[in-house]
Design an enzyme around this catalytic site. Structure first.
Site, PDB file in Angstrom:
ATOM      1  N   LYS A  61      10.024  10.005   9.724  1.00  0.00           N
ATOM      2  CA  LYS A  61      10.129   9.184   8.503  1.00  0.00           C
ATOM      3  C   LYS A  61       8.786   9.005   7.821  1.00  0.00           C
ATOM      4  CE  LYS A  61       7.482   6.186   9.907  1.00  0.00           C
ATOM      5  NZ  LYS A  61       6.829   5.428  10.783  1.00  0.00           N
ATOM      6  N   ASP A 115      11.693   2.042  12.000  1.00  0.00           N
ATOM      7  CA  ASP A 115      11.573   3.477  12.297  1.00  0.00           C
ATOM      8  C   ASP A 115      12.829   4.026  12.962  1.00  0.00           C
ATOM      9  OD1 ASP A 115       9.036   3.158  11.337  1.00  0.00           O
ATOM     10  OD2 ASP A 115       8.010   3.938  13.108  1.00  0.00           O
TER      11      ASP A 115
END
Ligand SMILES: Nc1ncnc2c1ncn2[C@@H]1O[C@H](COP(=O)(O)OP(=O)(O)O)[C@@H](O)[C@H]1O
Ligand SMILES: C[C@@](O)(CCOP(=O)(O)O)CC(=O)O
Ligand SMILES: [Mg+2]
Length: 360
Positions: free
Chosen positions: A10, A204
């Site tokens: 990410k 996350d």
């Protein structure tokens, strides 16, 4: 039977660190993945151990099932789909297993990943002999969420082989998890992230589990629908760092200066909310052109970077990237925990147009 799973890394567009303290953050998944292959041993394999292969590191580990049984007497196949809490006993058992591995000093940061692996595996599959292999396209410890993608991919592979997540494992090819199954994968992965990060916000693992673009605040995720496309350049400073230590550093600063840091976190919250609004605004109700939106986003990135500096998580190499991109009037900010790692630079549409003109 062999199961393969993958989960993406990410970028955090705004709000890293502050999100640990309750501010809004915005993150998007990227098309770099961690892959895991899980193969339970069959009687003909004659394998009475749990093997872990970290292919990129060239590291192989193995634990006999009798040793695991002795150290994790309470581990049986879970009765409830929800993860148990990480007990002090489990932490001690894992520590003793890690000590026995003699991991080379240069690769010692891998120990927290191996700990998360041991806990997730034994909590979901007890002492079943198996071989588990990992490879990743993500640079480790660089702010692109390798730890979360490691935990999400592993949780997905492990849960796919339980009754809690009934996938048709005879089917060939990639299958997508349903929302309810993803919720479960995400919960287990979050527990793994806790072992690696200490105090993760959960952003996350959430963006890795569900993909696309999300906003996140105080443990709650909102799926976003971005109505404009953003091109980001990712520069890796290649300065290694550890998210756990950086997150702890920000918490210590917050303890020393609670009032000042509350203002910093509030400012980040406003920046992330404004960014989410710009990204989601529809062309039909837009008063701003794409260029005007990009200019606003650049300013928000610059402000966010300034606030990250005031949290103490920038680094000289990050500052060098900022100065270099600024020469070309491009806005940048660190992404992830900082202290080195990766920097994001927005490539506005006009620049892409100029680049295209050059290439024809
Ligand atoms: N493929 C992998 N194999 C083993 N451990 C991993 C792997 N990917 C990540 N990890 C664990 O995650 C740690 C990096 O996580 P972190 O410091 O949060 O940085 P980031 O998540 O930005 O990459 C590594 O030091 C390691 O312990
Ligand atoms: C700093 C933080 O906001 C993001 C950390 O990301 P990464 O591990 O550096 O990829 C921590 C968190 O939200 O858990
Ligand atoms: Mg991480």
């Amino acid at each position: 039977m062999e199961v393969q799973a993958r989960a993406p890394g990410k970028i955090i567009l705004s709000g890293e660190h502050a999100v640990v303290h309750g501010s809004t953050a915005v993150a998007a998944s990227i098309n770099l993945y961690t892959y895991v292959t899980l193969r339970f041993s069959t009687p003909s394999d004659n394998q009475d151990s749990l093997k872990l292969e970290l292919k990129d590191e060239g590291l192989d580990f193995s634990w006999s099932t009798s040793k695991l049984k002795e150290l994790f007497p309470e581990s049986t196949e879970p009765q409830s789909p929800k993860p148990p809490s990480f007990s002090v006993e489990s932490a001690k058992s894992i520590e003793s297993l890690i000590e026995g591995l003699n991991i080379p000093e240069a690769k010692i940061s891998i120990a927290s990943g191996v700990s998360a692996f041991l806990w997730l595996y034994t909590s979901i599959h007890g002492f079943k002999p198996a071989t588990v292999s990992f490879t990743s396209e993500l640079p480790m410890g660089s702010g692109l969420g390798s730890s979360a993608s490691f935990c999400v991919a592993l949780a997905a592979a492990l849960l796919a082989c339980t009754d809690f997540v009934s996938l048709d494992l005879k089917q060939q090819g990639w299958q997508s998890f349903q929302e309810r199954q993803l919720d479960l994968v995400n919960k287990w992965a979050f527990e793994g992230e806790k072992i690696i990060h200490g105090k993760p916000s959960g952003i996350d693992n959430s963006v890795s589990a569900y993909g696309n673009i999300i906003s996140f605040k105080s443990g709650n995720m909102t799926h976003m629908k971005a109505n404009m496309s953003l091109k980001m350049l990712i520069t890796n400073t290649k300065v290694g760092r550890n998210t756990k230590a950086l997150v702890a550093g920000v918490s210590e600063r917050t303890l020393r200066h609670p009032e000042a840091m509350a203002f910093v976190f509030n400012a980040v919250d406003s920046i992330s909310k404004e960014l989410a609004l710009i990204l989601q605004s529809r062309a039909s109700d837009d008063v701003l052109s794409v260029t005007e939106k990009e200019e606003k986003i650049e300013e928000l990135m610059e402000m966010n970077q300034g606030l990250l500096q005031s949290m103490g998580v920038s680094h000289v190499t990050i500052e060098t990237v900022l100065r270099t991109t600024l020469k070309y009037k491009l806005a940048s900010k660190l992404t992830g925990a900082g202290g080195g790692g990766c920097v994001l630079t927005l490539l506005p549409t006009c620049i892409l147009f100029i680049l295209l003109q050059w290439s024809v």
